[in-house]
Design a protein around this motif. Structure first.
Motif, PDB file in Angstrom:
ATOM      1  N   THR A   3       0.329  -1.520  -0.031  1.00  0.00           N
ATOM      2  CA  THR A   3      -0.137  -0.175  -0.177  1.00  0.00           C
ATOM      3  C   THR A   3       0.358   1.682   0.004  1.00  0.00           C
ATOM      4  O   THR A   3       0.646   2.057  -0.764  1.00  0.00           O
ATOM      5  CB  THR A   3      -0.903  -0.253   1.130  1.00  0.00           C
ATOM      6  OG1 THR A   3      -1.831  -1.264   1.448  1.00  0.00           O
ATOM      7  CG2 THR A   3      -1.625   1.066   1.242  1.00  0.00           C
ATOM      8  N   ALA A   4       1.898   1.307   0.713  1.00  0.00           N
ATOM      9  CA  ALA A   4       2.215   2.673   0.434  1.00  0.00           C
ATOM     10  C   ALA A   4       3.565   3.053  -0.361  1.00  0.00           C
ATOM     11  O   ALA A   4       3.453   3.967  -0.814  1.00  0.00           O
ATOM     12  CB  ALA A   4       3.921   1.922   2.292  1.00  0.00           C
ATOM     13  N   ARG A   5       3.507   1.978  -1.385  1.00  0.00           N
ATOM     14  CA  ARG A   5       4.700   2.015  -2.278  1.00  0.00           C
ATOM     15  C   ARG A   5       3.737   2.255  -3.218  1.00  0.00           C
ATOM     16  O   ARG A   5       4.033   2.950  -4.487  1.00  0.00           O
ATOM     17  CB  ARG A   5       5.414   0.042  -2.764  1.00  0.00           C
ATOM     18  CG  ARG A   5       6.619   0.287  -3.216  1.00  0.00           C
ATOM     19  CD  ARG A   5       7.837  -0.880  -2.539  1.00  0.00           C
ATOM     20  NE  ARG A   5       7.835  -0.686  -1.924  1.00  0.00           N
ATOM     21  CZ  ARG A   5       8.851  -1.644  -0.363  1.00  0.00           C
ATOM     22  NH1 ARG A   5       7.959  -3.374  -1.239  1.00  0.00           N
ATOM     23  NH2 ARG A   5       9.548  -1.485  -0.066  1.00  0.00           N
ATOM     24  N   LEU A   6       2.443   2.031  -3.081  1.00  0.00           N
ATOM     25  CA  LEU A   6       1.939   2.435  -4.205  1.00  0.00           C
ATOM     26  C   LEU A   6       1.371   3.373  -3.991  1.00  0.00           C
ATOM     27  O   LEU A   6       1.478   4.729  -5.078  1.00  0.00           O
ATOM     28  CB  LEU A   6       0.337   1.520  -4.296  1.00  0.00           C
ATOM     29  CG  LEU A   6       0.359  -0.087  -4.698  1.00  0.00           C
ATOM     30  CD1 LEU A   6      -0.729  -0.820  -4.531  1.00  0.00           C
ATOM     31  CD2 LEU A   6       0.751  -0.508  -6.535  1.00  0.00           C
ATOM     32  N   ALA A   7       0.411   4.021  -2.707  1.00  0.00           N
ATOM     33  CA  ALA A   7       0.700   5.347  -2.581  1.00  0.00           C
ATOM     34  C   ALA A   7       1.412   6.313  -2.929  1.00  0.00           C
ATOM     35  O   ALA A   7       1.687   7.550  -3.787  1.00  0.00           O
ATOM     36  CB  ALA A   7       0.898   5.924  -1.081  1.00  0.00           C
ATOM     37  N   ALA A   8       3.124   5.766  -2.827  1.00  0.00           N
ATOM     38  CA  ALA A   8       4.410   6.669  -3.197  1.00  0.00           C
ATOM     39  C   ALA A   8       4.370   6.753  -4.997  1.00  0.00           C
ATOM     40  O   ALA A   8       4.688   7.922  -5.234  1.00  0.00           O
ATOM     41  CB  ALA A   8       6.295   6.000  -2.739  1.00  0.00           C
ATOM     42  N   GLU A   9       3.907   5.378  -5.597  1.00  0.00           N
ATOM     43  CA  GLU A   9       4.216   5.201  -6.816  1.00  0.00           C
ATOM     44  C   GLU A   9       3.041   6.852  -7.198  1.00  0.00           C
ATOM     45  O   GLU A   9       3.437   7.286  -8.338  1.00  0.00           O
ATOM     46  CB  GLU A   9       3.280   4.055  -7.003  1.00  0.00           C
ATOM     47  CG  GLU A   9       5.400   3.270  -7.670  1.00  0.00           C
ATOM     48  CD  GLU A   9       4.848   1.930  -7.964  1.00  0.00           C
ATOM     49  OE1 GLU A   9       5.311   0.828  -7.238  1.00  0.00           O
ATOM     50  OE2 GLU A   9       3.533   1.555  -7.995  1.00  0.00           O
ATOM     51  N   GLN A  10       1.592   6.943  -6.682  1.00  0.00           N
ATOM     52  CA  GLN A  10       0.721   7.523  -6.809  1.00  0.00           C
ATOM     53  C   GLN A  10       1.269   9.213  -6.494  1.00  0.00           C
ATOM     54  O   GLN A  10       0.062  10.309  -6.740  1.00  0.00           O
ATOM     55  CB  GLN A  10      -0.150   7.027  -6.592  1.00  0.00           C
ATOM     56  CG  GLN A  10      -0.982   6.059  -6.401  1.00  0.00           C
ATOM     57  CD  GLN A  10      -1.673   5.292  -6.126  1.00  0.00           C
ATOM     58  OE1 GLN A  10      -1.904   6.135  -4.868  1.00  0.00           O
ATOM     59  NE2 GLN A  10      -2.679   3.616  -5.784  1.00  0.00           N
ATOM     60  N   GLY A  11       2.707   9.236  -6.250  1.00  0.00           N
ATOM     61  CA  GLY A  11       2.627  10.686  -5.877  1.00  0.00           C
ATOM     62  C   GLY A  11       1.784  11.028  -4.287  1.00  0.00           C
ATOM     63  O   GLY A  11       1.883  12.398  -3.986  1.00  0.00           O
ATOM     64  N   ARG A  12       0.996  10.362  -3.719  1.00  0.00           N
ATOM     65  CA  ARG A  12       0.852  10.638  -2.192  1.00  0.00           C
ATOM     66  C   ARG A  12       2.440  10.822  -1.409  1.00  0.00           C
ATOM     67  O   ARG A  12       3.194   9.974  -1.575  1.00  0.00           O
ATOM     68  CB  ARG A  12      -0.123   9.833  -1.604  1.00  0.00           C
ATOM     69  CG  ARG A  12      -1.057   9.854  -3.065  1.00  0.00           C
ATOM     70  CD  ARG A  12      -1.954  10.725  -3.772  1.00  0.00           C
ATOM     71  NE  ARG A  12      -2.200  10.878  -5.130  1.00  0.00           N
ATOM     72  CZ  ARG A  12      -3.606   9.869  -5.286  1.00  0.00           C
ATOM     73  NH1 ARG A  12      -4.335   9.740  -4.271  1.00  0.00           N
ATOM     74  NH2 ARG A  12      -4.692   9.894  -6.749  1.00  0.00           N
ATOM     75  N   GLU A  13       1.786  11.043  -0.049  1.00  0.00           N
ATOM     76  CA  GLU A  13       3.063  10.779   1.155  1.00  0.00           C
ATOM     77  C   GLU A  13       2.501   9.489   1.413  1.00  0.00           C
ATOM     78  O   GLU A  13       1.743   9.263   1.642  1.00  0.00           O
ATOM     79  CB  GLU A  13       2.968  12.333   1.622  1.00  0.00           C
ATOM     80  CG  GLU A  13       4.148  12.922   2.834  1.00  0.00           C
ATOM     81  CD  GLU A  13       5.138  13.064   1.656  1.00  0.00           C
ATOM     82  OE1 GLU A  13       5.565  12.572   1.444  1.00  0.00           O
ATOM     83  OE2 GLU A  13       4.543  14.515   0.923  1.00  0.00           O
TER      84      GLU A  13
END
Lengths: 378, 378
Positions: B240-250
């Motif tokens: 989840t965290a990696r996807l968030a980072a890939e999506q440009g989210r913090e």
């Protein structure tokens, strides 16, 4: 090791005891006048030197100088001015390098690869256990553990390095003859025997609060990297860490619970760019690269200073064919030998020898054994 | 909110149930053919569409579609295709956006600022306490807490947000009619009442292992940022965290003891660039800036999509003189009102309204109250 002549040594003590003469001023005087004796004579007449310092240079405190001499005359005690080739190169590299170091113990250890472990005086039980665990691992990997002899993390790190048969260096905020806190007297005696006590303050100097941040820059400056185990937000350990970062050294911090005030300082360091580490191996791995770069840098600096020819190239095996390395490798066998002995065998100076050994250790040709001794691996 | 016509809705269900048609394929078909009904007709004859999918589009599973319709006909249940203006813009923004969302609860909440809290199913007592503490603080600050309804951190975060009178969204790895794990059935019922259950899987879909990483991208995609409380090194939370980072989210992570396996995942995230946080305020502070940028971005996107004119400028007060904002501000008073009511009062669409409210909230003109309602502050 080459000690200063008695006259030069007394001149150094006179400079170090002159009020208002800081490390930078003393270094400038030395550069300008060549020797401490000439610097004393010239500075005593120099209007740019503060009046109190000029007075002290003209009429030194004989009783204090005699006390210093008595301390220096004891076995295992030494004064290492910044102009000496025995002065550790990593420390000389920092802009605020002390003008001289008082050392009780073996000053050779100052040339071994050091890792600083610092942290809270009021460390938690798990903080102390972590300090012991990391210090043991660093010592077992052949590194000197450097710290500040304080209660808590510092003391635990020193003791664990010694217990593991390793070497540890304590940098003091007092003169080299005093131990603060007093309950660390037995520990200090062990450190003097199996490592070194180091201070920039002359014998008899009491532990004034302002001395401790000054001590911290030496801890950071001697070390390849600084590990902070536990630290509050207003902590001397954060000062040490910041000085290490400013000196271009690596800073490591252990994370902890968000509810622990003693984790706050470490968390701030991590946010500011310190490396979060979970194990000693991570620190050692990281320092391998840094150590190699520093060794290169030191060799260049030694060459510039005109001491001995630099062994060219990087830390891989670019020294192949270098006669200095060939001489050193011929002098090392599979029985660990100390720096003194290797210097005698190879005819190389201690400073050059140390950086070359670091290069060989990093490339895996040489292994650092207990007590700052080295043996062939391959 | 505008629901699709029965024919269009049945066509959507047919597309979603066709084996081998992923979100990207469905979105492409929709772009090419304009409506789901046209897409079904065209794709059934398209040789580029996998045979199994073409078969299913030609002869849909009537029993399954009837079951879907029965689920959708229940009050509070909705299907929101990616083509709908009710589809949350932050989620639409990710490359792997689901083709449609099944929602049980109030779909308006999907437009509120969301913060994801995820972590270990086998969280420690202090991990669960941290999940509760952060969820409560996020909810009290007017944010929706989004998570995955799993045991451990997820469940604690959902429950604490509800207990604080806030709103929470659970994204499911099953169909919207199933609850996994079963012991969270009561919790799921509370979430449906005071938030929303969201799934991209049609009713009846069992919780296959491969569904959970897919669910995780929706959790991250709906949220301004993702906070990881405790996570092992091989953990869905890291996905989840990696996807968030890939999506440009913090991405935010709580540190912990170096001896806790459940801190390892968080430490890895921090080393990879996640923000180490000690308090909910740090997360909220950080997201203020991100929220403002996202609101701007969303407004631009809405304008490009030709839905409603964008309120130009940045999040400060650059909307001054903008008739849309004037209309909205005239519609808000000091008694909190929901999105539905504000839409009715202002005549603005829900999508535009949401991003404008975010801008006003960030500049401090409007405050988000419990349950996704908004009131004037100034």
């Amino acid at each position: 090791m080459a000690n200063p002549t008695p006259i030069e040594s007394t001149a150094w003590l006179t400079l170090l005891r002159a009020p208002g003469l800081g490390p930078a001023s003393i270094r400038t005087l030395l550069e300008r006048h060549g020797s401490a004796a000439s610097a004393v004579t010239a500075a005593a007449k120099d209007a740019a030197v503060p009046q109190a310092a000029r007075d002290a240079l003209r009429t030194p405190d004989r009783a204090a100088l005699d006390a210093d001499r008595r301390w220096l005359d004891q076995p295992g005690h030494a004064l290492i001015p910044v102009t000496s080739s025995d002065y550790p190169a990593l420390l000389r590299d920092i802009p605020t390098a002390p003008a001289a170091l008082f050392v009780a113990g073996d000053p050779m250890h100052l040339w071994s690869p050091q890792i600083a472990i610092v942290g809270a005086r009021s460390a938690s039980a798990s903080g102390l256990a972590n300090a012991r665990q990391f210090a043991r691992a660093f010592a077992q990997a052949g590194n000197v553990v450097t710290s500040g002899l304080a209660e808590g993390v510092d003391g635990a790190a020193h003791a664990a390095a010694l217990d593991a048969g390793g070497v540890t260096i304590a940098v003091l905020g007092t003169g080299p003859d005093l131990v603060y806190p007093r309950q660390h007297r037995a520990l200090a005696a062990r450190i003097e025997e199996h490592g070194a006590l180091v201070s920039e303050f002359p014998p008899g100097t009491a532990g004034k609060p302002e001395n401790f941040p000054r001590r911290n820059r030496i801890i950071a400056g001697l070390s390849l990297g600084t590990l902070v185990i536990e630290a509050g937000l207003k902590s001397g350990s954060l000062i040490t860490a910041r000085l290490a970062a400013e000196q271009g050294r690596e800073v490591f911090a252990l994370p902890g619970s968000i509810h622990s005030p003693l984790a706050r300082g470490c968390h701030r360091l991590i946010r500011d760019g310190a490396l979060l580490v979970e194990s000693a191996d991570e620190v050692l791995e990281q320092l391998r690269g840094i150590g190699a770069r520093l060794a290169d840098h030191l060799r260049e600096q030694l060459a510039e200073d005109g001491r001995e020819p630099a062994a060219s190239g990087d830390a891989s095996a670019a020294h192949a064919g270098d006669p200095g390395y060939a001489r050193l490798l011929a002098a090392i066998d599979h029985t660990p030998a100390g720096l003194d002995e290797l210097a005698a065998r190879s005819g190389l100076g201690v400073a050059t020898l140390s950086s070359m050994l670091l290069v060989l250790e990093l490339e895996g040709s040489v292994v650092a054994a207990d007590g700052g001794r080295y043996a062939r691996l391959s």
